[in-house]
Scaffold this motif. Structure first.
Motif, PDB file in Angstrom:
ATOM      1  N   UNK A  35       0.790  -1.225   0.000  1.00  0.00           N
ATOM      2  CA  UNK A  35       0.000   0.000   0.000  1.00  0.00           C
ATOM      3  C   UNK A  35       0.820   1.271   0.000  1.00  0.00           C
ATOM      4  N   UNK A  36       2.098   1.162   0.361  1.00  0.00           N
ATOM      5  CA  UNK A  36       2.935   2.363   0.331  1.00  0.00           C
ATOM      6  C   UNK A  36       3.459   2.580  -1.091  1.00  0.00           C
ATOM      7  N   UNK A  37       4.125   3.694  -1.311  1.00  0.00           N
ATOM      8  CA  UNK A  37       4.651   4.001  -2.635  1.00  0.00           C
ATOM      9  C   UNK A  37       6.016   4.674  -2.515  1.00  0.00           C
ATOM     10  N   UNK A  38       6.750   4.677  -3.623  1.00  0.00           N
ATOM     11  CA  UNK A  38       8.062   5.320  -3.669  1.00  0.00           C
ATOM     12  C   UNK A  38       8.028   6.353  -4.787  1.00  0.00           C
ATOM     13  N   UNK A  39       8.451   7.577  -4.487  1.00  0.00           N
ATOM     14  CA  UNK A  39       8.553   8.648  -5.480  1.00  0.00           C
ATOM     15  C   UNK A  39      10.009   8.837  -5.869  1.00  0.00           C
ATOM     16  N   UNK A  40      10.242   8.978  -7.176  1.00  0.00           N
ATOM     17  CA  UNK A  40      11.585   9.264  -7.671  1.00  0.00           C
ATOM     18  C   UNK A  40      11.493  10.376  -8.711  1.00  0.00           C
ATOM     19  N   UNK A  41      12.476  11.287  -8.715  1.00  0.00           N
ATOM     20  CA  UNK A  41      12.461  12.332  -9.746  1.00  0.00           C
ATOM     21  C   UNK A  41      12.512  11.723 -11.142  1.00  0.00           C
ATOM     22  N   UNK A  42      11.770  12.302 -12.043  1.00  0.00           N
ATOM     23  CA  UNK A  42      11.725  11.836 -13.428  1.00  0.00           C
ATOM     24  C   UNK A  42      12.717  12.652 -14.257  1.00  0.00           C
ATOM     25  N   UNK A  43      13.647  11.980 -14.908  1.00  0.00           N
ATOM     26  CA  UNK A  43      14.593  12.649 -15.801  1.00  0.00           C
ATOM     27  C   UNK A  43      15.641  13.464 -15.071  1.00  0.00           C
ATOM     28  N   UNK A  44      16.527  14.042 -15.857  1.00  0.00           N
ATOM     29  CA  UNK A  44      17.614  14.833 -15.283  1.00  0.00           C
ATOM     30  C   UNK A  44      17.299  16.322 -15.267  1.00  0.00           C
ATOM     31  N   UNK A  45      16.429  16.773 -16.139  1.00  0.00           N
ATOM     32  CA  UNK A  45      16.064  18.184 -16.181  1.00  0.00           C
ATOM     33  C   UNK A  45      14.823  18.391 -15.322  1.00  0.00           C
ATOM     34  N   UNK A  46      14.958  19.198 -14.290  1.00  0.00           N
ATOM     35  CA  UNK A  46      13.848  19.521 -13.405  1.00  0.00           C
ATOM     36  C   UNK A  46      13.302  20.894 -13.799  1.00  0.00           C
ATOM     37  N   UNK A  47      11.984  21.033 -13.803  1.00  0.00           N
ATOM     38  CA  UNK A  47      11.374  22.297 -14.199  1.00  0.00           C
ATOM     39  C   UNK A  47      10.085  22.521 -13.424  1.00  0.00           C
ATOM     40  N   UNK A  48       9.600  23.763 -13.484  1.00  0.00           N
ATOM     41  CA  UNK A  48       8.296  24.097 -12.919  1.00  0.00           C
ATOM     42  C   UNK A  48       7.462  24.722 -14.026  1.00  0.00           C
ATOM     43  N   UNK A  49       6.171  24.550 -13.924  1.00  0.00           N
ATOM     44  CA  UNK A  49       5.249  25.145 -14.898  1.00  0.00           C
ATOM     45  C   UNK A  49       4.856  26.529 -14.405  1.00  0.00           C
ATOM     46  N   UNK A  50       4.973  27.516 -15.281  1.00  0.00           N
ATOM     47  CA  UNK A  50       4.584  28.897 -14.995  1.00  0.00           C
ATOM     48  C   UNK A  50       3.593  29.330 -16.067  1.00  0.00           C
ATOM     49  N   UNK A  51       2.479  29.873 -15.650  1.00  0.00           N
ATOM     50  CA  UNK A  51       1.505  30.441 -16.578  1.00  0.00           C
ATOM     51  C   UNK A  51       1.532  31.952 -16.412  1.00  0.00           C
ATOM     52  N   UNK A  52       1.518  32.666 -17.541  1.00  0.00           N
ATOM     53  CA  UNK A  52       1.562  34.123 -17.487  1.00  0.00           C
ATOM     54  C   UNK A  52       0.989  34.710 -18.768  1.00  0.00           C
ATOM     55  N   UNK A  53       0.633  35.984 -18.705  1.00  0.00           N
ATOM     56  CA  UNK A  53       0.163  36.724 -19.874  1.00  0.00           C
ATOM     57  C   UNK A  53       1.029  37.956 -20.033  1.00  0.00           C
ATOM     58  N   UNK A  54       1.342  38.288 -21.277  1.00  0.00           N
ATOM     59  CA  UNK A  54       2.167  39.447 -21.589  1.00  0.00           C
ATOM     60  C   UNK A  54       1.387  40.346 -22.537  1.00  0.00           C
ATOM     61  N   UNK A  55       1.374  41.647 -22.245  1.00  0.00           N
ATOM     62  CA  UNK A  55       0.697  42.631 -23.087  1.00  0.00           C
ATOM     63  C   UNK A  55       1.650  43.032 -24.212  1.00  0.00           C
ATOM     64  N   UNK A  56       1.171  42.929 -25.483  1.00  0.00           N
ATOM     65  CA  UNK A  56       2.002  43.263 -26.643  1.00  0.00           C
ATOM     66  C   UNK A  56       1.221  44.111 -27.636  1.00  0.00           C
ATOM     67  N   UNK A  57       1.958  44.976 -28.339  1.00  0.00           N
ATOM     68  CA  UNK A  57       1.364  45.684 -29.467  1.00  0.00           C
ATOM     69  C   UNK A  57       1.325  44.730 -30.651  1.00  0.00           C
ATOM     70  N   UNK A  58       0.658  45.146 -31.713  1.00  0.00           N
ATOM     71  CA  UNK A  58       0.573  44.301 -32.911  1.00  0.00           C
ATOM     72  C   UNK A  58       1.961  44.013 -33.483  1.00  0.00           C
ATOM     73  N   UNK A  59       2.831  45.021 -33.552  1.00  0.00           N
ATOM     74  CA  UNK A  59       4.175  44.793 -34.111  1.00  0.00           C
ATOM     75  C   UNK A  59       5.024  43.913 -33.191  1.00  0.00           C
ATOM     76  N   UNK A  60       4.872  44.071 -31.877  1.00  0.00           N
ATOM     77  CA  UNK A  60       5.599  43.198 -30.942  1.00  0.00           C
ATOM     78  C   UNK A  60       5.113  41.757 -31.085  1.00  0.00           C
ATOM     79  N   UNK A  61       3.798  41.590 -31.262  1.00  0.00           N
ATOM     80  CA  UNK A  61       3.264  40.245 -31.441  1.00  0.00           C
ATOM     81  C   UNK A  61       3.783  39.614 -32.726  1.00  0.00           C
TER      82      UNK A  61
END
Length: 122
Positions: A36-62
């Motif tokens: 019933x117990x479990x073991x957690x191990x890091x997946x892969x060598x590259x560790x990352x976090x998810x970030x969500x964001x919005x950036x305001x841009x003009x038409x030319x910047x977009x």
């Protein structure tokens, strides 16, 4: 080979209130055991976090941003460097656009609101 860099002519600061960290670490590999117990191990060598964001841009910047994603990042499939808000300051990081859509665009008055989900390397 050096990674592409976020275009200097495109803003990188998120709109206030749009910054969110829905996943602080990439998911571990979890092994369930009969007892019933479990073991957690890091997946892969590259560790990352998810970030969500919005950036305001003009038409030319977009247009510059869209060209960068399409051509320099091979339709958003490559990693790149940019300054990312880390909760208290902008800091340089290696990132990748995450998800099948890579980014979404919504008009907001005279500007565009570009929302993205990033995998930010730790």
């Amino acid at each position: 080979m050096p990674l592409p860099s976020w275009p200097a002519s495109v803003p990188e600061s998120p709109v206030r209130g749009s910054y969110r960290v829905p996943q602080p670490f990439n998911q571990n590999d979890i092994t369930e055991f009969e007892a019933g117990n479990s073991r957690d191990r890091p997946r892969g060598t590259v560790q990352y976090r998810i970030v969500e964001q919005s950036i305001r841009m003009t038409q030319s910047e977009f247009e510059t941003f869209d060209n960068f994603v399409r051509n320099d990042l091979a339709k958003g499939s490559l990693r790149f460097t940019m300054n990312v808000w880390n909760g208290y300051a902008m800091a340089s990081a290696t990132v990748k656009l995450s998800g099948p859509d890579k980014f979404t665009v919504a008009p907001k008055g005279r500007v565009l609101l570009v929302s993205m989900r990033l995998e930010v390397e730790l």
